[in-house]
Scaffold this motif. Structure first.
Motif, PDB file in Angstrom:
ATOM      1  N   LYS A   1      -3.352   9.256   3.695  1.00 25.31           N
ATOM      2  CA  LYS A   1      -4.527   8.534   3.124  1.00 25.31           C
ATOM      3  C   LYS A   1      -3.684   7.185   2.518  1.00 25.31           C
ATOM      4  CE  LYS A   1      -7.304   8.709  -1.316  1.00 25.31           C
ATOM      5  NZ  LYS A   1      -7.570   9.136  -2.544  1.00 25.31           N
ATOM      6  N   MET A   2      -4.088   6.180   2.854  1.00 23.90           N
ATOM      7  CA  MET A   2      -3.727   4.758   2.102  1.00 23.90           C
ATOM      8  C   MET A   2      -4.487   4.557   0.849  1.00 23.90           C
ATOM      9  SD  MET A   2      -1.377   4.420   4.397  1.00 23.90           S
ATOM     10  CE  MET A   2      -0.652   2.755   4.005  1.00 23.90           C
ATOM     11  N   TYR A   3      -3.627   3.955  -0.115  1.00 19.54           N
ATOM     12  CA  TYR A   3      -4.297   3.436  -1.302  1.00 19.54           C
ATOM     13  C   TYR A   3      -3.304   2.460  -1.970  1.00 19.54           C
ATOM     14  CZ  TYR A   3      -0.835   6.396  -3.575  1.00 19.54           C
ATOM     15  OH  TYR A   3       0.296   7.194  -3.934  1.00 19.54           O
TER      16      TYR A   3
ATOM     17  N   PRO B   1       0.713  -1.147   0.101  1.00 16.10           N
ATOM     18  CA  PRO B   1      -0.080  -0.079  -0.102  1.00 16.10           C
ATOM     19  C   PRO B   1       0.820   1.242  -0.037  1.00 16.10           C
ATOM     20  CG  PRO B   1      -0.546  -1.190   2.035  1.00 16.10           C
ATOM     21  CD  PRO B   1       0.577  -1.952   1.076  1.00 16.10           C
ATOM     22  N   LYS B   2       0.300   2.237  -0.633  1.00 20.71           N
ATOM     23  CA  LYS B   2       1.023   3.581  -0.615  1.00 20.71           C
ATOM     24  C   LYS B   2       0.254   4.612   0.125  1.00 20.71           C
ATOM     25  CE  LYS B   2       3.543   2.106  -4.317  1.00 20.71           C
ATOM     26  NZ  LYS B   2       4.898   1.589  -4.104  1.00 20.71           N
TER      27      LYS B   2
END
Length: 62
Positions: free
Chosen positions: A26-28, A16-17
């Protein structure tokens, strides 16, 4: 029994970034992972039953 095939080369889950562009973390998912998950979700949704499955379930992946 529900059976379906996901065609193409499998894609591993990417790390995850994180972004803080709005002042909050914010993780995505990486684009490649997200695109593949969306593709698998689409393939599975075409075979989804009308009602939720209940009781013990089994799964076979090949």
């Amino acid at each position: 029994m529900i059976t379906f095939t996901v065609y193409g080369e499998p894609v591993a889950q990417g790390r995850p970034k994180a972004s803080t562009s709005t002042g909050f973390v914010k993780m995505y998912d990486p684009k490649k992972s997200k695109d593949y998950k969306d593709y698998v979700k689409l393939a599975a949704s075409e075979h989804a039953p009308d009602a939720l499955l209940e009781g013990p379930l089994g799964m076979v992946l090949t």
